[in-house]
Design a protein around this motif. Structure first.
Motif, short mmCIF file in Angstrom:
data_model
loop_
_atom_site.label_atom_id
_atom_site.label_comp_id
_atom_site.label_asym_id
_atom_site.label_seq_id
_atom_site.Cartn_x
_atom_site.Cartn_y
_atom_site.Cartn_z
N GLU A 12 3.69 7.27 8.64
CA GLU A 12 3.33 8.53 9.31
C GLU A 12 3.98 9.72 8.59
O GLU A 12 3.36 10.79 8.46
N ASP A 13 5.23 9.55 8.14
CA ASP A 13 5.89 10.62 7.39
C ASP A 13 5.13 10.94 6.11
O ASP A 13 4.96 12.12 5.74
N ARG A 14 4.64 9.88 5.43
CA ARG A 14 3.90 10.11 4.19
C ARG A 14 2.64 10.92 4.51
O ARG A 14 2.28 11.85 3.79
N LEU A 15 1.96 10.53 5.58
CA LEU A 15 0.74 11.24 5.94
C LEU A 15 1.01 12.68 6.38
O LEU A 15 0.15 13.55 6.27
N ALA A 16 2.25 12.89 6.87
CA ALA A 16 2.63 14.25 7.29
C ALA A 16 3.10 15.10 6.12
O ALA A 16 3.43 16.28 6.28
N GLY A 17 3.18 14.50 4.92
CA GLY A 17 3.54 15.27 3.74
C GLY A 17 4.90 14.96 3.18
O GLY A 17 5.29 15.51 2.14
N VAL A 18 5.68 14.10 3.83
CA VAL A 18 7.01 13.74 3.31
C VAL A 18 6.79 12.63 2.29
O VAL A 18 6.74 11.45 2.62
N ARG A 19 6.69 13.01 1.00
CA ARG A 19 6.33 12.08 -0.05
C ARG A 19 7.27 12.23 -1.24
O ARG A 19 7.82 13.31 -1.46
N PRO A 20 7.43 11.17 -2.00
CA PRO A 20 8.24 11.32 -3.23
C PRO A 20 7.49 12.21 -4.21
O PRO A 20 6.26 12.19 -4.28
N GLU A 21 8.25 13.00 -4.96
CA GLU A 21 7.62 13.95 -5.88
C GLU A 21 7.90 13.63 -7.35
O GLU A 21 7.07 13.93 -8.21
N ARG A 22 9.05 13.05 -7.63
CA ARG A 22 9.42 12.83 -9.03
C ARG A 22 9.44 11.37 -9.42
O ARG A 22 9.16 11.04 -10.56
N SER A 23 9.78 10.44 -8.52
CA SER A 23 9.88 9.03 -8.88
C SER A 23 9.46 8.16 -7.70
O SER A 23 9.53 8.57 -6.53
N VAL A 24 9.04 6.94 -8.03
CA VAL A 24 8.63 5.98 -7.01
C VAL A 24 9.87 5.29 -6.48
O VAL A 24 10.62 4.67 -7.25
N PRO A 25 10.14 5.37 -5.17
CA PRO A 25 11.36 4.75 -4.63
C PRO A 25 11.28 3.23 -4.69
O PRO A 25 10.19 2.64 -4.56
N ASP A 26 12.46 2.60 -4.89
CA ASP A 26 12.50 1.14 -4.90
C ASP A 26 12.16 0.58 -3.53
O ASP A 26 11.51 -0.47 -3.41
N ASP A 27 12.59 1.25 -2.48
CA ASP A 27 12.32 0.81 -1.11
C ASP A 27 11.42 1.85 -0.45
O ASP A 27 11.89 2.87 0.05
N PRO A 28 10.10 1.62 -0.45
CA PRO A 28 9.20 2.65 0.07
C PRO A 28 9.40 2.91 1.56
O PRO A 28 9.16 4.03 2.03
N ILE A 29 9.87 1.90 2.30
CA ILE A 29 10.02 2.08 3.75
C ILE A 29 11.29 2.87 4.06
O ILE A 29 11.33 3.70 4.97
N GLY A 30 12.34 2.62 3.28
CA GLY A 30 13.59 3.31 3.54
C GLY A 30 13.76 4.61 2.75
O GLY A 30 14.86 5.14 2.66
N TRP A 89 0.83 -1.21 0.00
CA TRP A 89 0.00 0.00 0.00
C TRP A 89 0.87 1.27 0.00
O TRP A 89 0.54 2.28 -0.64
N LEU A 90 1.98 1.22 0.70
CA LEU A 90 2.89 2.37 0.75
C LEU A 90 3.44 2.67 -0.64
O LEU A 90 3.48 3.83 -1.08
N ARG A 91 3.82 1.61 -1.34
CA ARG A 91 4.35 1.79 -2.69
C ARG A 91 3.27 2.31 -3.63
O ARG A 91 3.53 3.19 -4.47
N SER A 92 2.04 1.78 -3.48
CA SER A 92 0.94 2.26 -4.32
C SER A 92 0.65 3.73 -4.05
O SER A 92 0.34 4.51 -4.97
N GLY A 93 0.74 4.13 -2.78
CA GLY A 93 0.54 5.55 -2.45
C GLY A 93 1.60 6.42 -3.08
O GLY A 93 1.31 7.54 -3.54
N ASP A 94 2.83 5.91 -3.11
CA ASP A 94 3.91 6.68 -3.75
C ASP A 94 3.63 6.90 -5.22
O ASP A 94 3.91 7.97 -5.79
N LYS A 95 3.07 5.89 -5.89
CA LYS A 95 2.76 6.04 -7.31
C LYS A 95 1.72 7.14 -7.53
O LYS A 95 1.77 7.89 -8.50
#
Length: 677
Positions: free
Chosen positions: A420-438, A367-373
C-alpha cells in the motif's frame, strides 16, 4: 330326449357319442361323425340344440337343412357355436367363434323358438328349436362378454407395447415406462377372467397372453438396461466434473438397473451385453472409490512441481478446493462410498492451505521487488501495475491465513502495508532494497544498481521471468522462497496417499510377531528374504505356484507398491472381475490387475478380451495386467499384443519377486508339500 340339452350337468350324453338313437322311436342323427368328435382338445361342451327340418340359416343367403332321415344340431362350447347338419353321404358344418359374437337373442313362434346370433361381420345366424333357448342365450351372452373383455384387455396391452417401443425409439424412456406400468396385471386379469368360461377358452387366451407377456418382458428388460446405460453415462459425466457423490449415486443406480435387467428373463438386450455393461460400471465404481483422492492429489503434486510461486499458489488453491470437497464425501472403512482416512485428509488440507499462503506471500514479495526495479528506473506506471499484483497476492495470503493460520496474519499485514505504501508513492528511488517488505526510504544507499531504460510504460503479460524489451533484467525469480523462512519446509513432500499407503502397510504387518521363517529384518527395518532356498529360482517358483488366489492377490499388491504404485485390493467377487487397482501417483496411470492362480485354469483369449473390454469401457483406467501362476495359451498372448493388456506369467512373476523384498511374503512349503499343478 329334448330339443335343448344342458351338457353341464355332469352326466354322459349319448348325443355326443352316437349318430343314432336307440329304442322304438329312435332314428339317425348324423351320417358321419358324432358331435363329440367335432370338439377340439380341451374344448368344453355346454349345450346342444336340435331340429329336424329347419336347419340353420344365415341372412347372407346361406342355409343348411338336414335330409329327411337326419337332424340339425347347434353345439355350444366355451370356444364357439358349431352347427352340424345331417346329410346323406356326408354331414355339413359351420361355426361361429364366441369372440366374434356381438349379440344373442331369442325369438318366439307358434311352433318353435329361435336362437339368434349376431356377429362382428354383421351376420345374423338363426337356429329354431321347439325348446326354450333362453338358458343357452344367457350363457352365450355372458361368455361372449367375458371373451370380449379379455380380448379387449389384451388388445390394450398390445397397443401399449407398441407405443412403448415407439417411445423408446424416440429416447422417451419415462413415457415408455408409463405405457408398460400395469401391463403385466392387465394380462393376468384377462387370463383369470377367461378361465371362468372354460379350459379351452383359457388355453386360447393364455397363448396370446404368453406371447404378449414375452413381448412385455423384452420391453421391461430393455427399459431396465436403458436406465442402467443412462445412469452409467450420467456417472461418467459427474466424475469428469469432479461431482463424486453424484457419480457414486449414478453408478449405484446403473449397477442396480443392469442387475434388474439381467433378472428379467428376456432376450433384448442380450445377457452377454448386459453382463459386459455391468462389469464396466462395477469396475468404474471401484475406481471411483479412490478416484477423488487421486484427482485431488494430482493438483497437490502439480503445485509442488511449479517453480513460479504465483502459479503454484493458484494450483494450491485448486488443490485446497478439492481437498475441502473430499472432507464432505462419505469416507469410510468397508461401507463408505470412497476409500481414505478423514483425519489424514483433514491434516493434508491444512498443510495445503498453509502452502497456498506461503506461495501467495512469496509471489507478492517477488512482485514487490520487481516493482522496485521498475521504480528506480522511473517507470512509475509499470511499477504501479506490478505493485497492484503484489498487493493482490498479499490479500490472497491474508484471506487464507485468517481461516487456517491466524498467527501468520500479522506478518502478512506488514507486507500488505508495504504494498500500500508503494502504491501511495513511497518507493525506492536510487537502489532496489534487499528486503522489499522491510524497506524504509531513509535507508536507501546513494549508489544505484540499475541502468535507465527508455522503453514505453505499457506492460502486458507481466511475469517474474520476462525481461520485456529492457536491457536490464527487471523480472527475475527469487533465489529465496517464502517457504524457507515464512512457510513450511519442503511443502507437499508427503501426500495423503503416501500416508494412507503407509497406514495400510503398517496394518498388513499388524499381528505378525516378527518376520516369517523365510524373512529377516535388515538394519534399516526392511524385511528381506532369507530363506536358505530363496536364492534358488526353482524353490521360489514352487512356493509361488502353491499360493492360493487370496494370498497371491496380496503379494502382487505388495509387489506393485514396492515399485512406487498405490494399490487397493478389491477382490474377485460379484461383478468386479479384477482383483487390484494400482495407481501411479506421479504419472496418474491406473492399472487394473487380474490375479489368476494355477487352479484358475489357463489364461485364454476370452480372458484377455474381457480384460480389454473392462479397460476400454471403463472410466479412468489405462491398462489391464493379468498376473497368473498358471499357463497362457498362444491365442491369449496374440490377443494381448493388440489390446491394452499385459501378461505377467509365472516366470516373470518369480523374477520380479526375486529382485524385490516381497519374495519373503511368499509362504514357505512344508516338508513334503507339493505345489499346485
Amino acid at each position: 330326449m329334448g330339443t335343448i340339452i344342458d351338457l353341464t350337468d355332469g352326466q354322459d350324453h349319448e348325443i355326443l357319442e352316437r349318430t343314432e338313437a336307440d329304442g322304438l322311436f329312435g332314428g339317425e342323427y348324423l351320417d358321419g361323425r358324432p358331435l363329440g368328435e367335432y370338439l377340439r382338445e380341451g374344448e368344453q361342451p355346454k349345450y346342444v340344440l336340435r331340429n329336424k327340418k329347419s336347419g340353420v340359416t344365415v341372412d347372407d343367403g346361406r342355409s343348411l337343412e338336414p335330409d329327411s332321415n337326419f337332424q340339425a344340431f347347434a353345439l355350444v362350447t366355451d370356444l364357439r357355436v358349431i352347427f352340424v347338419v345331417g346329410q346323406a353321404g356326408g354331414d355339413d358344418s359351420l361355426s361361429v367363434r364366441l369372440p366374434d359374437i356381438v349379440g344373442v337373442s331369442t325369438e318366439s313362434g307358434l311352433r318353435s323358438n329361435t336362437l339368434v346370433i349376431e356377429t362382428l361381420a354383421d351376420e345374423r345366424w338363426s337356429f329354431p328349436s321347439t325348446g326354450d333357448p333362453e338358458p343357452v342365450a344367457a350363457y352365450l351372452e355372458d361368455a361372449t362378454q367375458v371373451w370380449a373383455n379379455a380380448a379387449r384387455l389384451l388388445d390394450d396391452v398390445e397397443e401399449t407395447l407398441s407405443r412403448a417401443e415407439e417411445a423408446m425409439a424416440s429416447d422417451e424412456h419415462e413415457a415408455a415406462r408409463e405405457h408398460v406400468d400395469g401391463a403385466r396385471q392387465t394380462i393376468d386379469t384377462a387370463v383369470h377372467r377367461i378361465s371362468e368360461v372354460g379350459p379351452a377358452a383359457h388355453q386360447r387366451i393364455a397363448g396370446r397372453a404368453e406371447e404378449l407377456g414375452s413381448w412385455l418382458t423384452d420391453v421391461e428388460r430393455e427399459l431396465a438396461g436403458g436406465d442402467g446405460a443412462r445412469a452409467h453415462a450420467q456417472a461418467q459425466t459427474h466424475w469428469q466434473r469432479d461431482e463424486y457423490e453424484a457419480a457414486a449415486e449414478s453408478y449405484d443406480r446403473a449397477i442396480e438397473s443392469y442387475r434388474e435387467a439381467l433378472d428379467i428373463d428376456g432376450s433384448t438386450p442380450s445377457t452377454e451385453s448386459l453382463e459386459e455393461r455391468l462389469r464396466g460400471a462395477a469396475a468404474e465404481r471401484e475406481l471411483l472409490r479412490v478416484g477423488p483422492l487421486v484427482d485431488a492429489d494430482t493438483s497437490r503434486r502439480r503445485a509442488v512441481a511449479l517453480a513460479d510461486p504465483e502459479d503454484a499458489a493458484s494450483e494450491w488453491e485448486r488443490a485446497l478446493d478439492r481437498y475441502h470437497d473430499l472432507l464432505s464425501l462419505d469416507w469410510g472403512d468397508e461401507g463408505g462410498q470412497f476409500v481414505a482416512d478423514r483425519e489424514v485428509i483433514r491434516e493434508q488440507t491444512t498443510e495445503i492451505a498453509d502452502d497456498a499462503v506461503s506461495d501467495h506471500y512469496e509471489a507478492g514479495r517477488q512482485w514487490l521487488r520487481s516493482g522496485d526495479k521498475l521504480a528506480v528506473q522511473d517507470r512509475d506506471k509499470q511499477a504501479t501495475q506490478v505493485y497492484e499484483r503484489a498487493a493482490e497476492q498479499f490479500e490472497h495470503a491474508h484471506t487464507l491465513a485468517s481461516e487456517i493460520a491466524p498467527d501468520r496474519t500479522e506478518t502478512i499485514e506488514t507486507a500488505i502495508t508495504a504494498a500500500e505504501d508503494r502504491l501511495a508513492g513511497v518507493r525506492p528511488e536510487r537502489s532496489v532494497p534487499d528486503d522489499p517488505i522491510g524497506f524504509e526510504p531513509e535507508e536507501e544507499d546513494d549508489e544505484t544498481e540499475t541502468e535507465t531504460d527508455d522503453s514505453g510504460d505499457e506492460m502486458d503479460d507481466l511475469s517474474f521471468h520476462d525481461s520485456g524489451s529492457t536491457a536490464t533484467q527487471v523480472y527475475e525469480p527469487s533465489q529465496t522462497t517464502a517457504t524457507g523462512s515464512f512457510g513450511r519446509e519442503n511443502p507437499g513432500t508427503e501426500s495423503v496417499l503416501d500416508r494412507i499407503q503407509a497406514q495400510k502397510q503398517a496394518r498388513a504387518e499388524t499381528g505378525r510377531e516378527g518376520p516369517t521363517s523365510a524373512e529377516s529384518e535388515s538394519g534399516d527395518g526392511t524385511v528381506v528374504d532369507t530363506d536358505p532356498a530363496a536364492g534358488s529360482p526353482d524353490r521360489l517358483r514352487e512356493r509361488v505356484k502353491a499360493v492360493g488366489t487370496a494370498d497371491l492377490r496380496d503379494i502382487v499388491a505388495r509387489l506393485w507398491e514396492r515399485k512406487g504404485w498405490k494399490t487397493s485390493v478389491v477382490g474377485a467377487g460379484g461383478e468386479v472381475v479384477y482383483d487390484v487397482v494400482a495407481v501411479d501417483t506421479e504419472t496418474e496411470e491406473r492399472h487394473l490387475l487380474w490375479i489368476i492362480d494355477a487352479d484358475g485354469g489357463p489364461v485364454d483369449r476370452t480372458v484377455i478380451r474381457q480384460c480389454a473390454t473392462t479397460v476400454e469401457d471403463g472410466q479412468g483406467s489405462d491398462e489391464a495386467v493379468v498376473v497368473t501362476t498358471g499357463s497362457v495359451t498362444p491365442s491369449a498372448e496374440s490377443e494381448a499384443e493388440n489390446a491394452p493388456v499385459s501378461i505377467v506369467g509365472l516366470s516373470e512373476l518369480v523374477d520380479r519377486l526375486a529382485e524385490s523384498s516381497v519374495a519373503g511374503a511368499v509362504p514357505s512349503l512344508e516338508d513334503g508339500e507339493s505345489p499346485q499343478t
